[in-house]
Enzyme design. Structure first.
Site, PDB file in Angstrom:
ATOM      1  N   HIS A   1      29.314 -15.159  17.503  1.00  0.00           N
ATOM      2  CA  HIS A   1      29.429 -16.383  16.689  1.00  0.00           C
ATOM      3  C   HIS A   1      28.689 -16.182  15.425  1.00  0.00           C
ATOM      4  O   HIS A   1      29.100 -16.934  14.398  1.00  0.00           O
ATOM      5  CB  HIS A   1      29.535 -17.449  17.478  1.00  0.00           C
ATOM      6  CG  HIS A   1      28.061 -17.937  17.767  1.00  0.00           C
ATOM      7  ND1 HIS A   1      27.692 -17.797  18.807  1.00  0.00           N
ATOM      8  CD2 HIS A   1      27.364 -18.734  16.942  1.00  0.00           C
ATOM      9  CE1 HIS A   1      26.153 -18.475  18.776  1.00  0.00           C
ATOM     10  NE2 HIS A   1      26.267 -19.252  17.727  1.00  0.00           N
TER      11      HIS A   1
ATOM     12  N   ASP B   1      31.054 -13.654  23.741  1.00  0.00           N
ATOM     13  CA  ASP B   1      30.198 -14.002  22.393  1.00  0.00           C
ATOM     14  C   ASP B   1      29.056 -12.927  22.384  1.00  0.00           C
ATOM     15  O   ASP B   1      28.102 -13.077  22.642  1.00  0.00           O
ATOM     16  CB  ASP B   1      29.365 -15.499  22.829  1.00  0.00           C
ATOM     17  CG  ASP B   1      28.778 -15.828  21.213  1.00  0.00           C
ATOM     18  OD1 ASP B   1      29.104 -15.349  20.333  1.00  0.00           O
ATOM     19  OD2 ASP B   1      28.161 -16.670  21.486  1.00  0.00           O
TER      20      ASP B   1
ATOM     21  N   GLY C   1      19.348 -22.048  15.594  1.00  0.00           N
ATOM     22  CA  GLY C   1      18.844 -20.927  15.187  1.00  0.00           C
ATOM     23  C   GLY C   1      18.414 -19.706  16.028  1.00  0.00           C
ATOM     24  O   GLY C   1      17.807 -18.775  15.500  1.00  0.00           O
TER      25      GLY C   1
ATOM     26  N   SER D   1      20.335 -18.703  18.389  1.00  0.00           N
ATOM     27  CA  SER D   1      21.667 -17.874  18.778  1.00  0.00           C
ATOM     28  C   SER D   1      21.302 -16.317  18.487  1.00  0.00           C
ATOM     29  O   SER D   1      21.028 -15.724  17.354  1.00  0.00           O
ATOM     30  CB  SER D   1      22.626 -18.261  17.843  1.00  0.00           C
ATOM     31  OG  SER D   1      23.334 -19.544  18.541  1.00  0.00           O
TER      32      SER D   1
END
Ligand code: 4AZ
Length: 232
Positions: free
Chosen positions: A47, A94, A180, A182
């Site tokens: 993502h 993801d 922040g 991820s």
């Protein structure tokens, strides 16, 4: 990271900062976390890369997001792959793999500040409540949380937790990943090695009581990762 402690990069030497070039500002800006898994290879969250065709650069060996360090190693990204079944609504699958640009097939050089994390065996199962660590430049911190093979429920705040996701959190609801972070690592000790079990993916806020963070379940992707690395 919410809660957590300020940490030195030598505690989490696989932590990467992925930056993106902003043509207007003529500079690179922080985009997401990532994890060094081999000299030229970084894992992150799909993502983070929803806007295509951006110039990316990876910073390794840096403790603070905005502070240069003599131990840092910086690489352009040659190419990256987003998982073919990534679903941008549910965040299922993801995961993204980045290949760093190199001249002689060597990218990151090992040092106390730059060292890859181990990938798990595809069938590695850890007991629930294993103590693990997450880290990120959301606030230049790391924290200890507990691995949960399944979430308390199949849904977290109304959103589906698929079998490609794993939950981890702190029952007190203090330590958690946050905005922040991820793409960064969830690592757990297995036979003395820090093994990458998750990638920071999503959650319902940060550090809410009884609300774990959701991570990409890395054991489901070891074949995907190795086949991409072999072919490229
Ligand atoms: C984010 O926005 C984010 N508490 C990542 C993880 C979590 C929440 C938000 C989990 O990148």
């Amino acid at each position: 990271i919410r809660g957590g402690q300020v940490s030195d990069i030598r505690e989490q030497p696989w932590q990467a900062a992925i930056t993106v070039y902003l043509p207007r500002a003529k500079s690179y800006n922080f985009l997401c976390g990532g994890v060094l898994i081999d000299s030229c290879w970084i894992l992150s969250a799909a993502h983070c890369f929803q806007e295509r065709c951006k110039r990316l650069r990876v910073v390794l060996g840096r403790t603070f997001r905005l502070q240069n360090s003599s131990s840092e190693q910086i690489f352009d990204v040659e190419k990256y792959w987003i998982h073919e079944q990534y679903d941008d609504e549910t965040y299922d699958n993801d995961i993204a793999l980045l290949k760093l640009k190199s001249e002689f097939g060597i990218c990151a050089l090992h040092s106390p500040e730059v060292l890859p994390a181990c990938l798990p065996e595809p069938n590695l199962a850890l007991p629930d409540w294993t103590e693990c660590e997450i880290s990120g430049y959301g606030k230049e911190e790391e924290c200890k949380i507990h691995y949960q093979t399944i979430c308390q429920c199949k849904k977290l705040s109304g959103r589906l937790v698929t079998p490609n996701m794993v939950c981890a959190g702190d029952t007190r609801g203090l330590d958690d990943a946050c905005k922040g972070d991820s793409g960064g690592p969830l690592v757990c000790k297995k036979n003395g090695r820090m093994t990458l079990m998750g990638l920071i993916s999503w959650g319902d806020g940060c550090g809410k009581k009884d609300t774990p963070g959701v991570y990409t379940r890395v054991t489901n992707y070891t074949n995907w990762i190795s086949s991409k690395m072999r072919a490229n």
